[in-house]
Every structure is written in structure tokens, then in C-alpha cells.
Design a protein around this motif. Sequence first.
Motif, mmCIF file in Angstrom:
data_model
loop_
_atom_site.group_PDB
_atom_site.id
_atom_site.type_symbol
_atom_site.label_atom_id
_atom_site.label_comp_id
_atom_site.label_asym_id
_atom_site.label_seq_id
_atom_site.Cartn_x
_atom_site.Cartn_y
_atom_site.Cartn_z
ATOM 1 N N LEU A 19 0.575 -1.453 -0.412
ATOM 2 C CA LEU A 19 -0.073 0.511 0.193
ATOM 3 C C LEU A 19 0.823 0.987 0.077
ATOM 4 O O LEU A 19 0.725 2.192 -0.323
ATOM 5 C CB LEU A 19 -0.854 0.452 1.691
ATOM 6 N N GLU A 20 2.062 0.687 0.653
ATOM 7 C CA GLU A 20 2.873 2.301 0.814
ATOM 8 C C GLU A 20 2.935 2.814 -0.349
ATOM 9 O O GLU A 20 3.296 3.868 -0.887
ATOM 10 C CB GLU A 20 3.652 2.005 1.545
ATOM 11 N N ALA A 21 3.702 1.581 -1.531
ATOM 12 C CA ALA A 21 4.043 1.665 -2.969
ATOM 13 C C ALA A 21 3.454 1.823 -3.503
ATOM 14 O O ALA A 21 3.533 2.356 -5.047
ATOM 15 C CB ALA A 21 5.068 0.481 -3.131
ATOM 16 N N ARG A 22 1.692 1.534 -3.591
ATOM 17 C CA ARG A 22 1.337 1.250 -5.127
ATOM 18 C C ARG A 22 -0.333 2.466 -5.102
ATOM 19 O O ARG A 22 -0.838 2.621 -5.372
ATOM 20 C CB ARG A 22 0.106 0.413 -4.714
ATOM 21 N N ARG A 23 0.139 3.170 -3.426
ATOM 22 C CA ARG A 23 -1.672 3.793 -3.503
ATOM 23 C C ARG A 23 -1.447 5.167 -3.731
ATOM 24 O O ARG A 23 -0.490 5.905 -4.054
ATOM 25 C CB ARG A 23 -1.896 4.164 -1.330
ATOM 26 N N PRO A 24 -2.806 5.427 -3.942
ATOM 27 C CA PRO A 24 -2.529 7.088 -4.680
ATOM 28 C C PRO A 24 -1.926 7.447 -3.416
ATOM 29 O O PRO A 24 -2.237 7.883 -2.715
ATOM 30 C CB PRO A 24 -3.793 6.777 -5.044
ATOM 31 N N LEU A 34 -7.218 2.603 -2.719
ATOM 32 C CA LEU A 34 -6.707 0.773 -1.851
ATOM 33 C C LEU A 34 -6.514 0.260 -0.841
ATOM 34 O O LEU A 34 -6.598 1.066 -0.033
ATOM 35 C CB LEU A 34 -5.174 0.780 -2.631
ATOM 36 N N GLN A 35 -7.456 -0.918 -0.794
ATOM 37 C CA GLN A 35 -7.671 -1.547 0.612
ATOM 38 C C GLN A 35 -6.876 -2.959 0.487
ATOM 39 O O GLN A 35 -7.207 -3.596 -0.621
ATOM 40 C CB GLN A 35 -9.042 -1.501 1.107
ATOM 41 N N VAL A 36 -6.587 -3.229 1.441
ATOM 42 C CA VAL A 36 -6.238 -5.008 1.376
ATOM 43 C C VAL A 36 -7.306 -5.725 2.753
ATOM 44 O O VAL A 36 -6.611 -4.873 3.651
ATOM 45 C CB VAL A 36 -4.635 -5.110 1.341
ATOM 46 N N GLU A 47 -10.421 -1.800 -5.249
ATOM 47 C CA GLU A 47 -9.973 -0.690 -5.063
ATOM 48 C C GLU A 47 -11.609 -0.065 -4.478
ATOM 49 O O GLU A 47 -12.843 0.089 -4.905
ATOM 50 C CB GLU A 47 -10.383 -0.352 -6.387
ATOM 51 N N LEU A 48 -11.471 1.494 -3.760
ATOM 52 C CA LEU A 48 -12.226 2.222 -4.131
ATOM 53 C C LEU A 48 -12.518 3.112 -4.524
ATOM 54 O O LEU A 48 -11.853 3.722 -4.701
ATOM 55 C CB LEU A 48 -11.949 2.821 -1.775
ATOM 56 N N ARG A 49 -13.738 3.956 -4.874
ATOM 57 C CA ARG A 49 -14.318 4.868 -5.056
ATOM 58 C C ARG A 49 -15.642 5.340 -4.873
ATOM 59 O O ARG A 49 -16.810 4.077 -4.072
ATOM 60 C CB ARG A 49 -14.046 4.490 -6.888
ATOM 61 N N PRO A 50 -16.533 6.431 -4.382
ATOM 62 C CA PRO A 50 -17.074 7.106 -4.563
ATOM 63 C C PRO A 50 -18.250 6.416 -5.035
ATOM 64 O O PRO A 50 -18.069 6.557 -6.081
ATOM 65 C CB PRO A 50 -16.866 8.126 -3.914
ATOM 66 N N HIS A 51 -19.665 6.303 -4.933
ATOM 67 C CA HIS A 51 -21.081 6.196 -5.349
ATOM 68 C C HIS A 51 -20.824 7.735 -6.495
ATOM 69 O O HIS A 51 -20.725 8.689 -5.755
ATOM 70 C CB HIS A 51 -21.886 5.692 -4.320
ATOM 71 N N PHE A 113 -4.660 -6.487 -13.611
ATOM 72 C CA PHE A 113 -5.050 -5.727 -12.293
ATOM 73 C C PHE A 113 -6.142 -4.507 -11.850
ATOM 74 O O PHE A 113 -6.377 -3.988 -11.221
ATOM 75 C CB PHE A 113 -3.808 -5.585 -11.153
ATOM 76 N N PHE A 114 -4.882 -3.527 -12.561
ATOM 77 C CA PHE A 114 -5.510 -1.806 -12.820
ATOM 78 C C PHE A 114 -5.472 -1.335 -13.916
ATOM 79 O O PHE A 114 -5.869 -0.324 -14.034
ATOM 80 C CB PHE A 114 -4.298 -1.211 -11.839
#
Length: 115
Positions: A19-24, A34-36, A47-51, A113-114
Motif C-alpha cells: 500500500l505504501e508503494a501503490r496507494r494514490p 486501495l485497501q487490502v 479499489e475504493l471509489r465514491p458512489h 489488476f489495475f
Amino acid sequence: MAFSEFEVKQIERAAAAFLEARRPPAGVRHQVDLQVRINEHSVEVVELRPHHSDLSKAVESPTAKADYVDEAQGWRVYWMASDLAWHAYEPEPQVASIDAFFALVNADETACFFG
């Protein structure tokens, strides 16, 4: 059988590094993040985005998953396709460690993945 406390700590350390390397950047995490998640026998990257119609709610999109297989002493790697089903990650369907899983997902050489 669920992960042991020791295994969970190993996964959490590897997830934190991923997450340190890949999170926005922090400034855009309200738009995409992002969340694991650690489940009984698997680890998922989400991946999390607002509705779109209710910004107070998040839309979760699983992108990668690793299932630990005792018999193989390794992790089976999956990606979420557009049909919303998990598919084996064909370039490398199994890895030996959780660190290798996160490295594979971070590299995302096939854009599975992305995108």
C-alpha cells in the motif's frame, strides 16, 4: 483453517509495504483508494471509489486475490475480470510467498489488476 496470528502479521506487513508503494497520493484518496483485506484463506486487493450518486458511500472493486493452498505450500493468484468472476492469473498462477503476490500485483505487467 484460518491464518494463524503469526501469518496474519506477516500478511499485514507485506500489505503495508504494498500500500505504501501503490496507494494514490493522500490528496486524491477521497476519489480513489486501495485497501487490502485478509479473509480466512485469502487476501484481496480492493479499489475504493465514491458512489456516483451518493458520495458518502464507497463502491468496492476487487482487483486481485491470493488464496493460500496448504498442499502446494503457496498462493494461487487471481484477477477480477469484466465478467465479475475471479480468473487464474495465467502469466503466474501461483507464487511462493505473500510478498511475491504483492510484488506481482504492484508490477501489473499485463494490466489485469489495475488496467
